[in-house]
Write an enzyme that holds these catalytic residues in place. Structure first.
Site, short mmCIF file in Angstrom:
data_model
loop_
_atom_site.label_atom_id
_atom_site.label_comp_id
_atom_site.label_asym_id
_atom_site.label_seq_id
_atom_site.Cartn_x
_atom_site.Cartn_y
_atom_site.Cartn_z
N ASP B 88 42.25 -47.48 21.51
CA ASP B 88 41.60 -46.50 22.24
C ASP B 88 42.53 -45.58 23.05
O ASP B 88 43.64 -45.83 23.02
CB ASP B 88 40.56 -47.49 23.18
N ASP B 123 38.62 -38.13 24.42
CA ASP B 123 37.55 -37.42 24.47
C ASP B 123 37.23 -37.31 26.08
O ASP B 123 37.78 -38.10 26.85
CB ASP B 123 36.26 -38.03 23.84
N CYS B 273 25.23 -75.66 22.42
CA CYS B 273 26.02 -75.14 21.58
C CYS B 273 26.80 -76.23 20.77
O CYS B 273 27.16 -77.16 21.48
CB CYS B 273 26.87 -74.06 22.48
#
Lengths: 650, 650
Positions: B88, B123, B273
């Site tokens: 990034d 950006d 889990c």
């Protein structure tokens, strides 16, 4: 001993005591074939956390070598498991093969003699598609065998399976008569054909009918249920134990269980699982195994998935979120969705076990959510408690966001305070007066922006019904003009805070509670931080505390005294016997075995008044069980006592 | 290289080639903090199957020591990972801290210089709550930076993030302009604030708008998405990659991820889990760990759950059952349900990518199911193809079970065969003529006994629309009298089998197909076992085969010739360039890079005619992509050719 540790409606986490140790339910008893043991008993315990297993006494009895070993060393040595063992009796073999070569009393004696913890009656397996008369005849035969077999059971717990095919009346009657024999363990039998053909709608009706007849204080076992997809729905309906050989059978056929259904190994491209079998493994790796190795691998996977799901269910019970888990699981197959929807027919029964409030928010999952007992419960309390007198205008706010209801209208509502009008908002729950907008489940529900049409219709039905029952003449939809109109309405209504306090009291304890509790000089203690009401004092006595988590009251002793005086027996009462009274006066909890009677309207987590045989107030507390549970459970806490009333203060 | 391996609508399993190896999407790129690495790169690969990871070039750039090491030895050595690495650019830091101390071109050059596989443009992060004008200005700045940065990227793939806040028009325009720069990798940016505040409805609109503008042949990355609960919905909308540091952040806060939501370790009583962390572990055990050990344990659990869910999604894509997985997952939170419902607004776009049929049955899960593109698709084909001429009576069978529709009415329908009337049954899909009751998705759908009200309304809407469009005058509800009435109707209609064959042809290929395909002497070959039609021969030529799995046709070469002659271009055509023609004539597949044009109406899994530049028939096959995909993908198969037409047979 069978005792509730945590609950969520009919679903419960219990401790079940056997001669070979404690079992925490809900749990699965893997079927162990005494001829071919895929896993040793201790393997099952260590690798999968199996607490109890089931094997077949009929097979042991018919295999001379096994029979001798079982009689000499006991069943625990035979299967190599020192925890509790249940045995089946040959009934399922009679379903598969048409008949069995054993007599009912023989097989009960045999189970007793080989030291089984929970043996099973040789009941008559009744197929789903017999007529009601045949089902009735089979049930009479089953009950007759049960009566005789009970005399032969010795120290063994004897499981008495409920039969009755798909006929709720027959099932309930069978359950009731077996329940009177007080064997302490009740399977629901004859359901494998329903599960095999995905007839979940009928399965739900069968379980509910059986539960209605059975004593709530005994464990209920769903015979032959072994798919994790179904566990949560069955637990929601009050099933405590399951047993199945599916984990092996599926494995032999290359089928893998998941909580959302079954998949064939042949169609797997990925393994969406991190169990010890799947971790680092690929479908290709499993496919390339030798048959026996693959069967063991897939059976292990299936057991891991089953026990994962049981832990997910127990976690959901402890969170008060089992309904949401069930509503999601039932979307794994349209026939399960049919099963979920069948619950709508049983709302009245389910409501009796529904806790007054849950620790978790109520998440809307779809149109089925409107049939949750919490929604019916809200309306029941509202209609029973809400006092509409003096109202001359009813304003309905439509399409409001749902949490909290009045927040978006705070300014308008503030402007209305003090005027003779009732404002309601309409919601998933129907009509909600804003004074009640902080209580469970209104403020604790999360609903999508747009309700489904069925939910909208249900809501409109609620609003209509509320208005009709309360005799409102005027019904004003919220609009730009409404506030002005209302500001011009006549007269004052007193302090809005006191009005809120009273309305919640009538809602929670029923009509008349507010006038009894608030008679005198009312003083409200507010939280400094949130500005919300925390404590209610009347004439200097602390009568009520408002719980932050659900917006409802805990009742203090002065409040209990007021309600005890205002409400005649049996309202809000739990009657305890004389052995219990002095303990409860000291503030100790009420145990179920000391409860003599109980108001039929008390629900789990409701405030209640503990009284002695002559209706003298003994203590105030929170009921953990409803009436039938208090009268059925032989152990465990019935009422969590908050404050006892010392004898000198009678 | 980016190539589709399997697909389910917009969802796809793709191979993405980088300088450091292949990545199979959809996948998650765990965020690695170059300053504090909880797991080494190789640890991530070995223990969790991580294929690609993401780290932050801005942090590396601003930390002198890291900067030097990265410039000297490259980013792969720096984070100890030899697979592909994305970085990034600091944009997210600009969102968090308001600004960054780096220039757009600098950071692109830096990423290039340290050997990143996929670097990211700096950006302009646009917050959800800016006005549309600001969003537009930010987008123009982002596009300007993109143009300049593309010139500096060297060999590195440069990710160009789509911005535009919550404004679909701005998002789509931004996506389109970035798409023209052809960078080959497109993140959707600026969505973290939407995900953090559960604004899933807007997130759906943002993703769809971005996808509409982006080239379908490039990977799409959803920036900052790291919760397994959201993955399936995002993949359904065509997102291929995710990245997140949530697995660590959540772990530090004691939060455990599950596919159905997040739970705090403090509230766990059970671990549902079987991942390597939870297996044999208890919540108490995890709670009693030292902070750092617990963080590692919970982060591991979170990664296991994320990758389990990604494998579940890929398995669902390969089964053609992703919609059902998404419909279940979106019931984990009411706001996700809002997101699911937002899909109803995008039906027309989703339909373009919807395969003609799926390998799995269509399971109904709730009112949202009526908005699946498969339902809209059915109606579109029905209205386009169904020839109602000659009908004078329309009989509607209501409330029929859904699989197969006509089975329950077989006797009555047999009695009607040969008469001038049309019988339809009404279903979830609207009007179903019984001749079409074996085709996908009608026969392959499983629906509960009772439809939800919204689904019923939708069905009635379909039936009404069908009748209006087809100009039926008479509408007879099925009743005791109907068969008699119909038996008295006039005239014959010919062989019911041929009628079925023709109606399916018109349904599948559009109006006019039946007359073109069946012109001549029709011979039907039926299965000996099932008695169902298997092959259709006309004048001795094999024109069609009927597939057992979905009741639709595969087109044989003689059939293709007939449709090619009857239908003008571009109908059913895929035009290939001259480099491809000879290969396809030999029966080899059409690759996307050779496709020149394509009928805009072709959908994935539809039969199509491969033609050359002068519209000469080259081959017949099944399209795997729609038009925009064929024209966008640079590699992979566009049409699976079944039969090529040898040049001498032109």
């Amino acid at each position: 001993m069978f005792e509730i540790r945590e609950r969520d409606g009919l679903a419960r986490i219990c401790r079940f005591e056997t001669a070979h140790g404690l079992v925490e339910t809900p749990t699965l008893l893997p079927v162990v074939n005494p001829n071919i043991q895929l896993f040793s008993g201790e393997d099952l315990r260590e690798r999968f956390g199996v607490q109890m297993l089931i094997t077949n006494s009929y097979i042991i009895d018919r295999t001379e070598e096994l029979r001798q070993r079982a009689l000499e060393n006991g069943v625990h040595a035979l299967v190599g498991f020192q925890g509790p063992i249940m045995t089946d009796s040959g009934t399922f073999q009679s379903h598969v093969y048409g008949d069995v070569e054993v007599k009912p009393l023989e097989i009960v004696r045999f189970q007793r003699d080989i030291g089984v913890d929970v043996g099973t009656l040789l009941d008559v397996f009744t197929e789903p598609d017999v007529d009601e008369g045949t089902a009735g005849a089979h049930v009479r035969e089953t009950i007759e065998r049960a009566r005789e077999s009970m005399l032969e059971r010795g120290e063994m717990t004897l499981a008495l399976p409920v039969q009755g095919s798909v006929f709720p009346r027959v099932r309930e009657q069978c359950a009731r008569e077996l329940g009177e024999l007080d064997s302490g363990f009740y399977p629901i039998g004859g359901v494998v054909p329903l599960m095999e053909s995905y007839r979940y709608r009928e399965l739900v009706d069968v379980i509910v009918a059986s539960k209605k007849g059975l004593p709530p204080g005994s464990p209920v076992h769903l015979f032959g249920a072994g798919h994790p997809m179904l566990f949560s729905l069955a637990v929601l309906l009050g099933c405590d134990l399951f047993d199945s050989s599916s984990y092996v059978k599926f494995a032999r056929e290359g089928r893998m269980m998941f909580a959302d259904g079954t998949r064939h190994l042949a169609e797997m491209e990925y393994l969406p699982c991190s169990c010890p079998v799947c971790r680092g493994q690929t479908p290709e790796g499993l496919r390339s195994m030798q048959d026996e190795e693959r069967t063991r691998a897939l059976a292990s996977h299936n057991l891991h998935v089953c026990f994962d799901e049981l832990r997910a269910i127990k976690q959901a019970i402890s969170e008060g979120r089992l309904w949401e888990l069930v509503e999601r699981r039932c979307r794994c197959h349209p026939n399960l969705l049919d099963g979920l929807r069948a619950l709508a027919r049983h709302g009245e029964y389910l409501e009796r076990f529904e806790p007054l409030s849950r620790p978790a928010a109520l998440f809307y999952t779809g149109p089925e959510t409107v049939h949750r007992p919490a929604v019916a419960r809200y309306e029941r309390h509202l209609l029973a408690g809400y006092s509409g007198e003096g109202a001359n205008v009813l304003v309905e706010l439509r399409d409001t966001p749902h949490k909290p209801y009045s927040e978006h209208y705070r300014k308008e509502l503030d402007a209305l305070a003090g005027y003779r009008c009732h404002v309601i908002v309409s919601s998933l729950f129907g009509a909600v007066p804003p004074e009640l907008d902080q209580i469970y489940p209104i403020a604790q529900s999360i609903v999508p922006e747009e309700l489904d049409m069925e939910s909208r219709n249900m809501r409109d039905f609620h609003v209509e019904r509320f208005m009709n029952r309360k005799g409102y003449g005027k019904h004003l939809q919220w609009s730009e003009d409404a506030p002005q109109y209302l500001l011009a309405a006549e007269g004052e209504r007193g302090d809005p805070d006191v009005r809120r306090v009273g309305m919640i009291a009538d809602f929670q304890f029923g009509a008349g509670a507010a006038s009894a509790l608030l008679d005198g000089t009312v003083e409200l203690v507010k939280s400094r931080r949130t500005k919300k009401i925390r404590n209610v004092l009347v004439d200097g006595e602390h009568v009520l505390s408002l719980r932050a988590e659900d917006g409802l009251y805990t009742l203090k002793l002065p409040g209990a005294r007021r309600l005890h005086a205002a409400f005649g027996a049996p309202r809000m009462r739990v009657v305890v016997n004389s052995d219990s009274v002095e303990f409860n006066r000291e503030g100790k909890n009420v145990f179920a075995r000391f409860v003599v009677e109980c108001d039929d309207e008390i629900r789990p987590m409701e405030e209640c008044l503990v009284v002695d045989g002559s209706d003298a107030l003994v203590a105030v507390g929170r009921a953990l069980l409803n009436r039938e549970e208090m009268l059925s459970f032989g152990s465990g806490v019935a009422v969590k006592v908050r404050e006892g009333l010392p004898p000198d203060e009678k």
